[in-house]
Design a protein around this motif. Structure first.
Motif, PDB file in Angstrom:
ATOM      1  N   LEU A  67       0.939  -1.412   0.477  1.00  0.00           N
ATOM      2  CA  LEU A  67      -0.155   0.009  -0.607  1.00  0.00           C
ATOM      3  C   LEU A  67       0.553   1.508   0.538  1.00  0.00           C
ATOM      4  N   LEU A  68       1.810   1.095   0.770  1.00  0.00           N
ATOM      5  CA  LEU A  68       2.808   2.475   0.913  1.00  0.00           C
ATOM      6  C   LEU A  68       3.934   2.398  -0.598  1.00  0.00           C
ATOM      7  N   ALA A  69       4.013   1.554  -1.085  1.00  0.00           N
ATOM      8  CA  ALA A  69       4.863   1.473  -2.348  1.00  0.00           C
ATOM      9  C   ALA A  69       3.496   2.103  -3.417  1.00  0.00           C
ATOM     10  N   VAL A  70       2.358   1.433  -3.596  1.00  0.00           N
ATOM     11  CA  VAL A  70       1.819   2.750  -4.354  1.00  0.00           C
ATOM     12  C   VAL A  70       1.063   3.883  -3.844  1.00  0.00           C
ATOM     13  N   LEU A  71       1.412   4.403  -3.412  1.00  0.00           N
ATOM     14  CA  LEU A  71       1.073   5.699  -2.407  1.00  0.00           C
ATOM     15  C   LEU A  71       2.506   6.423  -3.216  1.00  0.00           C
ATOM     16  N   TRP A  72       3.581   5.502  -2.991  1.00  0.00           N
ATOM     17  CA  TRP A  72       4.943   6.668  -3.298  1.00  0.00           C
ATOM     18  C   TRP A  72       4.864   7.117  -3.842  1.00  0.00           C
ATOM     19  N   LEU A  73       4.717   5.664  -5.690  1.00  0.00           N
ATOM     20  CA  LEU A  73       5.161   5.846  -6.499  1.00  0.00           C
ATOM     21  C   LEU A  73       4.719   7.203  -6.953  1.00  0.00           C
ATOM     22  N   PRO A  74       3.157   7.827  -7.007  1.00  0.00           N
ATOM     23  CA  PRO A  74       2.844   8.564  -7.708  1.00  0.00           C
ATOM     24  C   PRO A  74       3.047  10.337  -6.709  1.00  0.00           C
ATOM     25  N   VAL A  75       3.426   9.994  -5.707  1.00  0.00           N
ATOM     26  CA  VAL A  75       3.978  11.358  -4.649  1.00  0.00           C
ATOM     27  C   VAL A  75       5.626  11.456  -5.573  1.00  0.00           C
ATOM     28  N   ARG A  76       6.873  10.387  -5.728  1.00  0.00           N
ATOM     29  CA  ARG A  76       7.767  10.115  -6.112  1.00  0.00           C
ATOM     30  C   ARG A  76       7.507  11.153  -7.118  1.00  0.00           C
ATOM     31  N   LEU A  77       6.876  11.083  -8.117  1.00  0.00           N
ATOM     32  CA  LEU A  77       6.528  11.739  -9.901  1.00  0.00           C
ATOM     33  C   LEU A  77       6.130  12.961  -9.148  1.00  0.00           C
ATOM     34  N   LEU A  78       5.229  13.274  -8.374  1.00  0.00           N
ATOM     35  CA  LEU A  78       4.386  14.553  -8.767  1.00  0.00           C
ATOM     36  C   LEU A  78       5.065  15.079  -7.213  1.00  0.00           C
ATOM     37  N   ALA A  79       5.340  14.803  -6.456  1.00  0.00           N
ATOM     38  CA  ALA A  79       5.627  15.722  -5.462  1.00  0.00           C
ATOM     39  C   ALA A  79       7.899  15.345  -4.675  1.00  0.00           C
ATOM     40  N   PRO A  80       8.707  16.014  -5.906  1.00  0.00           N
ATOM     41  CA  PRO A  80       9.626  15.027  -5.495  1.00  0.00           C
ATOM     42  C   PRO A  80      10.152  15.661  -4.266  1.00  0.00           C
ATOM     43  N   GLY A  81      10.062  16.739  -3.610  1.00  0.00           N
ATOM     44  CA  GLY A  81      10.761  17.786  -2.918  1.00  0.00           C
ATOM     45  C   GLY A  81       9.902  17.454  -1.435  1.00  0.00           C
ATOM     46  N   SER A  82       8.648  17.286  -0.990  1.00  0.00           N
ATOM     47  CA  SER A  82       7.462  17.309  -0.379  1.00  0.00           C
ATOM     48  C   SER A  82       8.070  16.729   0.222  1.00  0.00           C
ATOM     49  N   VAL A  83       7.404  17.105   1.658  1.00  0.00           N
ATOM     50  CA  VAL A  83       7.379  16.314   3.235  1.00  0.00           C
ATOM     51  C   VAL A  83       7.008  14.982   3.194  1.00  0.00           C
ATOM     52  N   LEU A  84       5.571  15.191   2.707  1.00  0.00           N
ATOM     53  CA  LEU A  84       5.106  13.809   2.157  1.00  0.00           C
ATOM     54  C   LEU A  84       5.742  12.736   1.728  1.00  0.00           C
ATOM     55  N   ARG A  85       6.286  12.562   0.812  1.00  0.00           N
ATOM     56  CA  ARG A  85       7.276  12.208   0.582  1.00  0.00           C
ATOM     57  C   ARG A  85       8.710  11.428   1.100  1.00  0.00           C
ATOM     58  N   LEU A  86       8.934  12.250   1.554  1.00  0.00           N
ATOM     59  CA  LEU A  86       9.638  11.571   2.872  1.00  0.00           C
ATOM     60  C   LEU A  86       9.172  11.046   3.858  1.00  0.00           C
ATOM     61  N   LEU A  87       7.971  11.616   4.633  1.00  0.00           N
ATOM     62  CA  LEU A  87       7.209  10.675   5.648  1.00  0.00           C
ATOM     63  C   LEU A  87       7.041   9.304   5.019  1.00  0.00           C
ATOM     64  N   LEU A  88       6.678   9.043   3.838  1.00  0.00           N
ATOM     65  CA  LEU A  88       6.204   7.626   2.779  1.00  0.00           C
ATOM     66  C   LEU A  88       7.449   6.809   3.037  1.00  0.00           C
ATOM     67  N   GLU A  89       8.378   7.822   2.401  1.00  0.00           N
ATOM     68  CA  GLU A  89       9.612   6.379   2.128  1.00  0.00           C
ATOM     69  C   GLU A  89      10.050   5.943   3.837  1.00  0.00           C
ATOM     70  N   THR A  90      10.169   6.610   4.930  1.00  0.00           N
ATOM     71  CA  THR A  90      10.263   6.266   5.697  1.00  0.00           C
ATOM     72  C   THR A  90       9.491   5.609   6.290  1.00  0.00           C
ATOM     73  N   ALA A  91       8.169   5.357   6.921  1.00  0.00           N
ATOM     74  CA  ALA A  91       6.860   4.324   6.620  1.00  0.00           C
ATOM     75  C   ALA A  91       7.302   3.556   5.813  1.00  0.00           C
ATOM     76  N   LEU A  92       7.465   3.410   4.077  1.00  0.00           N
ATOM     77  CA  LEU A  92       7.987   2.287   3.817  1.00  0.00           C
ATOM     78  C   LEU A  92       9.456   1.628   3.926  1.00  0.00           C
ATOM     79  N   VAL A  93      10.488   2.441   4.699  1.00  0.00           N
ATOM     80  CA  VAL A  93      11.022   1.475   4.925  1.00  0.00           C
ATOM     81  C   VAL A  93      10.950   0.907   6.064  1.00  0.00           C
ATOM     82  N   LEU A  94      10.271   1.422   7.066  1.00  0.00           N
ATOM     83  CA  LEU A  94       9.824   0.514   8.077  1.00  0.00           C
ATOM     84  C   LEU A  94       9.039  -0.945   8.005  1.00  0.00           C
ATOM     85  N   ALA A  95       8.246   0.146   7.151  1.00  0.00           N
ATOM     86  CA  ALA A  95       7.184  -1.374   7.140  1.00  0.00           C
ATOM     87  C   ALA A  95       8.118  -2.416   5.893  1.00  0.00           C
ATOM     88  N   GLY A  96       9.263  -2.105   5.466  1.00  0.00           N
ATOM     89  CA  GLY A  96       9.533  -3.220   4.552  1.00  0.00           C
ATOM     90  C   GLY A  96      10.518  -4.362   6.053  1.00  0.00           C
TER      91      GLY A  96
END
Length: 503
Positions: A67-96
């Motif tokens: 789920l986090l990977a599916v949410l991270w892909l569009p955020v990475r393309l649309l908002a590459p430098g946003s705080v949301l991307r950082l939070l999603l990447e952190t959550a993605l690493v923890l979930a992984g």
């Protein structure tokens, strides 16, 4: 009567040549198999079912990761430098990490299901892992020790060299002012043989420089007697300072590659470098000398280590690093003795390593043998219980030795033997019960079926055997219309024997 309509795309002639589709059903009529076209609803249901099974196997951590990977892909393309991307990447690493731990636990649990694998893993954690940690700690300790010893030799010799400059500086500071220039000219050639490029600076009523025009960047307010390393004009120098009775003497000798090599000859590659740029943004001072010595044997590995050395007039220290080998450090410490004992110690080390390896292999063989005895007994019990569950009570497991596991196997064999005997007894009992039931039916056929009808007397009889069959018997005998004879018999005893005798 059943009527079947043929689809337009399928004829009776081609019906037998059509193979079944995973997503559709089939109807078999006579000798022809008639298949409808692919059912998209069936395909959808099949795909959804497989997806549910896949997600259930992933677990909550795997589903969260997807789920986090599916949410991270569009955020990475649309908002590459946003705080949301950082939070999603952190959550993605923890979930992984969580999913990885869960799957690792599953794999380990599946791998150690067999007792043999579990015992091997236990042996690894009990014996091999501590031994590996001890060997790793020993290797790391030896690595650090060799590096520290090499740097101790270098630092000690550099301090001796800089302190050796302090003696002439103190001597010059104690010289009367009228003889300073004369003594300076007399001492300069002698010390320049030991310290090429040595510079003198004497300050009293006037300034004496040797060579003339030497410009030195000296630290401010030094101690009356000080020595160390100085960084000047992008180079490192050995520096000594002495002050007596208003006379200040500074001796500065550049640290050259030749000087570094002479500090500890043959020890390895030596590097002296500043951490930060010099004054005015100049490049950091750096000098390298020596070469890594060749290995003398297989275990003569390369050792790289560093330390920090203070630099006069600077807040940041310099780094003194070395690339060496244990043989070079030990040879420098023990000199000729090390060369004489080099072959002996190498042979002793190889012999001890071979002896240690032999002990490890013997211990491993003993451990595997003991493990096989345990797993063989448990595997025999496991196979025996499976055969008993299938109804094979005649199966016996092989018993070896006289330990507790052998006693357990013998107990299992005795248990199955008792079960087999009880089963035979039960079967015999069932057979006898069946025969007794047949005898009872036969005996019931011998009793009278009809009771004589008398005008003034009503007869009724019943037989209640102590067991299913007995030696009792009764019967009626009509003499004429008004008389009846009763026959009653009893054989001593009970059961089948009495019933047979009465019959």
């Amino acid at each position: 009567m059943i009527s079947v309509s043929m689809p337009p795309a399928v004829t009776r002639e081609s019906a037998t040549n059509i193979t079944s589709d995973d997503c559709g059903g089939c109807i078999r009529v006579g000798f022809a198999q008639i298949l409808p076209g692919p059912s998209w609803a069936g395909c959808y249901n099949t795909a959804v079912g497989r997806l549910r099974v896949f997600l259930s196997r992933l677990g909550w951590a795997g589903r969260l990761f997807l789920l986090l990977a599916v949410l991270w892909l569009p955020v990475r393309l649309l908002a590459p430098g946003s705080v949301l991307r950082l939070l999603l990447e952190t959550a993605l690493v923890l979930a992984g990490l969580a999913a990885g731990l869960i799957w690792t636990h599953r794999v380990i649990r599946k791998a150690i299901w067999r007792l043999r694998n579990r015992l091997v893993v236990a042996y690894l954690f009990i014996a091999v892992v501590p031994l590996a940690l001890v060997l790793a700690l020993t290797a790391i300790g030896a690595y650090i020790l060799i590096g520290q010893m090499a740097l101790f030799l270098l630092r000690t010799e550099l301090e001796h060299r800089s302190e050796a400059l302090l003696d002439p500086a103190v001597g010059l500071a104690a010289t009367p002012p009228q003889r300073l220039e004369e003594r300076l000219r007399w001492l300069a050639p002698y010390f320049r043989e030991r310290y090429p490029g040595l510079q003198f600076l004497v300050r009293h009523n006037r300034v004496y420089r040797d060579p003339d025009g030497a410009a030195l960047d000296l630290p401010p307010n030094p101690a009356p007697a000080a020595a160390g390393i100085l960084s000047h004009n992008g180079r490192h120098h050995l520096w000594a300072h002495a002050a007596q009775q208003g006379v200040q003497v500074d001796l500065v000798a550049p640290v050259t590659a030749r000087l570094l090599e002479s500090v500890a000859p043959g020890i390895g590659e030596i590097t002296l470098a500043d951490l930060l740029p010099g004054h005015g943004g100049a490049a950091p001072a750096r000098i390298r000398a020596g070469n890594l010595p060749p290995p003398r044997h297989r275990f003569d590995l390369e050792v790289r280590w560093f330390t920090l050395v203070p630099v006069a007039g600077q807040e940041t220290p310099a780094t003194l690093s070395i690339a060496t080998r244990p043989s070079a450090v030990l040879g420098l410490l023990f000199g000729g003795k090390m060369d004489f004992m080099q072959g002996f110690w190498g042979l002793l080390l190889v012999s001890l390593a071979i002896l240690f390896l032999v002990f490890v292999l013997v211990a491993l063989a003993i451990g595997i043998s003991i493990t096989r005895t345990i797993t063989r007994a448990v595997h025999g019990l496991y196979e025996g219980t499976r055969r008993v569950m299938e109804g094979d009570f005649a199966h016996r497991i092989e018993v070896r030795g006289s330990d507790q596991l052998a006693e357990l196997g013998s107990s299992f064999n005795r248990m199955t033997e008792n079960l087999e005997r009880l089963l035979r007894v039960e079967k015999e009992k069932e057979r006898l019960q069946s025969e007794i039931e047949i005898a009872r039916e036969v005996q019931n056929q011998l009793y009278p079926k009809q009771v004589p009808m008398l005008r003034r007397l009503e007869l009724n009889a019943t037989c209640n055997p102590a067991r299913m069959v007995s030696g009792d018997y009764y019967d009626y005998l009509s003499l004429d219309g008004s008389k009846v004879a009763l026959a009653i018999g009893d054989v001593a005893g009970k059961g089948i024997s009495a019933a047979l005798l009465m019959a």
